[in-house]
Design a protein around this motif. Structure first.
Motif, PDB file in Angstrom:
ATOM      1  N   GLN A   1      27.401   8.668  29.451  1.00 43.34           N
ATOM      2  CA  GLN A   1      26.445   9.300  28.535  1.00 43.34           C
ATOM      3  C   GLN A   1      27.173  10.187  27.530  1.00 43.34           C
ATOM      4  O   GLN A   1      26.824  10.228  26.346  1.00 43.34           O
ATOM      5  CB  GLN A   1      25.437  10.118  29.332  1.00 43.34           C
ATOM      6  CG  GLN A   1      24.302  10.701  28.514  1.00 43.34           C
ATOM      7  CD  GLN A   1      23.318  11.455  29.388  1.00 43.34           C
ATOM      8  OE1 GLN A   1      23.699  12.177  30.299  1.00 43.34           O
ATOM      9  NE2 GLN A   1      22.034  11.276  29.109  1.00 43.34           N
TER      10      GLN A   1
ATOM     11  N   VAL B   1      24.255  23.486  27.660  1.00 46.09           N
ATOM     12  CA  VAL B   1      23.858  22.140  28.086  1.00 46.09           C
ATOM     13  C   VAL B   1      25.098  21.442  28.639  1.00 46.09           C
ATOM     14  O   VAL B   1      26.145  21.380  27.964  1.00 46.09           O
ATOM     15  CB  VAL B   1      23.275  21.333  26.916  1.00 46.09           C
ATOM     16  CG1 VAL B   1      22.895  19.926  27.371  1.00 46.09           C
ATOM     17  CG2 VAL B   1      22.051  22.054  26.341  1.00 46.09           C
TER      18      VAL B   1
ATOM     19  N   ILE C   1      21.548  16.013  20.735  1.00 43.31           N
ATOM     20  CA  ILE C   1      21.000  16.737  21.885  1.00 43.31           C
ATOM     21  C   ILE C   1      19.726  17.450  21.445  1.00 43.31           C
ATOM     22  O   ILE C   1      19.716  18.137  20.411  1.00 43.31           O
ATOM     23  CB  ILE C   1      22.012  17.765  22.428  1.00 43.31           C
ATOM     24  CG1 ILE C   1      23.231  17.060  23.018  1.00 43.31           C
ATOM     25  CG2 ILE C   1      21.367  18.668  23.493  1.00 43.31           C
ATOM     26  CD1 ILE C   1      24.336  18.010  23.461  1.00 43.31           C
TER      27      ILE C   1
ATOM     28  N   ASN D   1      27.530  13.077  33.022  1.00 34.99           N
ATOM     29  CA  ASN D   1      27.734  11.630  33.056  1.00 34.99           C
ATOM     30  C   ASN D   1      28.707  11.223  31.947  1.00 34.99           C
ATOM     31  O   ASN D   1      28.412  11.381  30.761  1.00 34.99           O
ATOM     32  CB  ASN D   1      26.391  10.913  32.891  1.00 34.99           C
ATOM     33  CG  ASN D   1      26.498   9.416  33.046  1.00 34.99           C
ATOM     34  OD1 ASN D   1      27.219   8.754  32.309  1.00 34.99           O
ATOM     35  ND2 ASN D   1      25.758   8.882  34.004  1.00 34.99           N
TER      36      ASN D   1
ATOM     37  N   ASP E   1      18.377  13.800  25.800  1.00 40.75           N
ATOM     38  CA  ASP E   1      19.001  12.895  24.840  1.00 40.75           C
ATOM     39  C   ASP E   1      17.873  12.269  24.020  1.00 40.75           C
ATOM     40  O   ASP E   1      17.081  11.488  24.555  1.00 40.75           O
ATOM     41  CB  ASP E   1      19.793  11.819  25.580  1.00 40.75           C
ATOM     42  CG  ASP E   1      20.469  10.830  24.634  1.00 40.75           C
ATOM     43  OD1 ASP E   1      20.190  10.870  23.420  1.00 40.75           O
ATOM     44  OD2 ASP E   1      21.279  10.019  25.114  1.00 40.75           O
TER      45      ASP E   1
ATOM     46  N   ASN F   1      16.282  10.820  28.164  1.00 42.00           N
ATOM     47  CA  ASN F   1      16.801  11.225  29.472  1.00 42.00           C
ATOM     48  C   ASN F   1      17.133  12.718  29.448  1.00 42.00           C
ATOM     49  O   ASN F   1      17.666  13.227  28.461  1.00 42.00           O
ATOM     50  CB  ASN F   1      18.058  10.430  29.827  1.00 42.00           C
ATOM     51  CG  ASN F   1      17.757   8.970  30.096  1.00 42.00           C
ATOM     52  OD1 ASN F   1      16.668   8.616  30.527  1.00 42.00           O
ATOM     53  ND2 ASN F   1      18.731   8.093  29.835  1.00 42.00           N
ATOM     54  N   SER F   2      16.830  13.399  30.540  1.00 42.00           N
ATOM     55  CA  SER F   2      17.076  14.832  30.599  1.00 42.00           C
ATOM     56  C   SER F   2      18.560  15.118  30.784  1.00 42.00           C
ATOM     57  O   SER F   2      19.309  14.319  31.358  1.00 42.00           O
ATOM     58  CB  SER F   2      16.271  15.469  31.734  1.00 42.00           C
ATOM     59  OG  SER F   2      16.667  14.939  32.985  1.00 42.00           O
ATOM     60  N   LEU F   3      18.978  16.281  30.284  1.00 41.28           N
ATOM     61  CA  LEU F   3      20.345  16.766  30.424  1.00 41.28           C
ATOM     62  C   LEU F   3      20.310  18.082  31.187  1.00 41.28           C
ATOM     63  O   LEU F   3      19.288  18.768  31.202  1.00 41.28           O
ATOM     64  CB  LEU F   3      20.988  16.972  29.049  1.00 41.28           C
ATOM     65  CG  LEU F   3      21.011  15.760  28.116  1.00 41.28           C
ATOM     66  CD1 LEU F   3      21.502  16.172  26.731  1.00 41.28           C
ATOM     67  CD2 LEU F   3      21.888  14.649  28.682  1.00 41.28           C
ATOM     68  N   SER F   4      21.416  18.450  31.804  1.00 41.19           N
ATOM     69  CA  SER F   4      21.464  19.696  32.581  1.00 41.19           C
ATOM     70  C   SER F   4      21.482  20.902  31.647  1.00 41.19           C
ATOM     71  O   SER F   4      22.363  21.021  30.789  1.00 41.19           O
ATOM     72  CB  SER F   4      22.714  19.718  33.474  1.00 41.19           C
ATOM     73  OG  SER F   4      22.663  18.689  34.434  1.00 41.19           O
TER      74      SER F   4
ATOM     75  N   ILE G   1      26.774  17.989  30.144  1.00 45.14           N
ATOM     76  CA  ILE G   1      26.643  16.534  30.254  1.00 45.14           C
ATOM     77  C   ILE G   1      27.648  16.061  31.299  1.00 45.14           C
ATOM     78  O   ILE G   1      28.859  16.026  31.059  1.00 45.14           O
ATOM     79  CB  ILE G   1      26.892  15.845  28.899  1.00 45.14           C
ATOM     80  CG1 ILE G   1      25.907  16.390  27.860  1.00 45.14           C
ATOM     81  CG2 ILE G   1      26.749  14.327  29.030  1.00 45.14           C
ATOM     82  CD1 ILE G   1      26.086  15.794  26.479  1.00 45.14           C
TER      83      ILE G   1
ATOM     84  N   ILE H   1      26.441   9.606  23.574  1.00 42.40           N
ATOM     85  CA  ILE H   1      25.407  10.488  23.030  1.00 42.40           C
ATOM     86  C   ILE H   1      25.778  10.939  21.612  1.00 42.40           C
ATOM     87  O   ILE H   1      26.942  11.236  21.318  1.00 42.40           O
ATOM     88  CB  ILE H   1      25.187  11.702  23.955  1.00 42.40           C
ATOM     89  CG1 ILE H   1      23.896  12.428  23.581  1.00 42.40           C
ATOM     90  CG2 ILE H   1      26.387  12.647  23.929  1.00 42.40           C
ATOM     91  CD1 ILE H   1      23.467  13.466  24.605  1.00 42.40           C
TER      92      ILE H   1
END
Length: 228
Positions: free
Chosen positions: A169, A162, A176, A166, A106, A111-114, A164, A173
């Motif tokens: 989030q 990707v 990305i 959460n 993000d 913060n990292s995202l999957s 997300i 958001i």
């Protein structure tokens, strides 16, 4: 005439200095100079140039239309809140190039995202990731893991799902980012790294998912982004 004589005298002095000092120094250091020139030529001939082409859009897809399949092609793990992009990489050099630290994030918070890779799963060689659009199954070419090799004289294409997970989030958001790094071989900075990244703005993604069309909106946008 005086000016010309001065110029000739200075030129003669320079020539004498070259003969007296420079030529002997070159003779004494010919092997070192040759090695240096060979190193420069090797670095130039092996220069690392990648052609990177990111998809122009990252596209939200319908829930449970991206899923992991087992070796018998049975669904084992559907995913929700997936945004799909892709990248193509051309390595025209005669050297393999290593990449690493492939990740999604993000940009507002870092913060990292999957980011789905084959290493996300146990026994990953026996599973595929697919994207279902209507009655059609598209196998996604996801990376093996977050590091790897761009082979010499190669063309590589990765789909980049990707996820997300959460909800807070997901609601906040607005963009990305996806990035990775490669090592660059340079004469005076042998450990220099080069970073490649892209930022996708995703305002209005809920509207895209809500649209109804003969072809699902996510696939329309995805195919448009993949046209060469």
């Amino acid at each position: 005439m005086i000016i010309i004589e001065n110029i000739l005298q200075n030129a003669a002095s320079i020539c004498r200095a070259i003969s007296k000092y420079i030529f002997p120094w070159i003779g004494d250091n010919i092997f070192a100079i040759s090695s240096f020139l060979i190193s420069l030529y090797t670095l130039w001939s092996n220069r690392q140039v990648l052609s990177i082409n990111w998809a122009p859009n990252i596209v939200p897809v319908q829930d449970s239309t991206v899923m992991a399949m087992d070796k018998d092609f049975q669904p084992i793990a559907p995913y929700n809140q997936v945004f799909l992009a892709n990248i193509t990489v051309i390595n025209p050099s005669k050297n393999d190039l290593a990449f690493f630290n492939l990740y999604a994030f993000d940009p507002a918070t870092d913060n990292s995202l999957s980011l789905l890779t084959k290493k996300t799963y146990i026994n990953s060689k026996e599973k595929d990731i697919i994207h279902v659009v209507g009655d059609t199954f598209y196998k996604l070419d996801i990376p093996d893991q977050k590091s790897g090799i761009f082979k010499a004289n190669s063309f590589t294409r990765f789909d980049l799902p990707v996820v997300i997970t959460n909800k807070e989030q997901l609601n906040s958001i607005t963009s990305i980012g996806i990035s990775f790094r490669i090592a660059k071989r340079r004469l005076f900075h042998p450990h220099k790294y080069e970073k490649y990244k892209i930022i996708y703005h995703i305002n209005g993604w809920q509207k895209i998912l809500g649209e109804k069309a003969e072809m699902q909106p996510d696939q329309k946008e995805y195919e448009k982004g993949n046209k060469e």
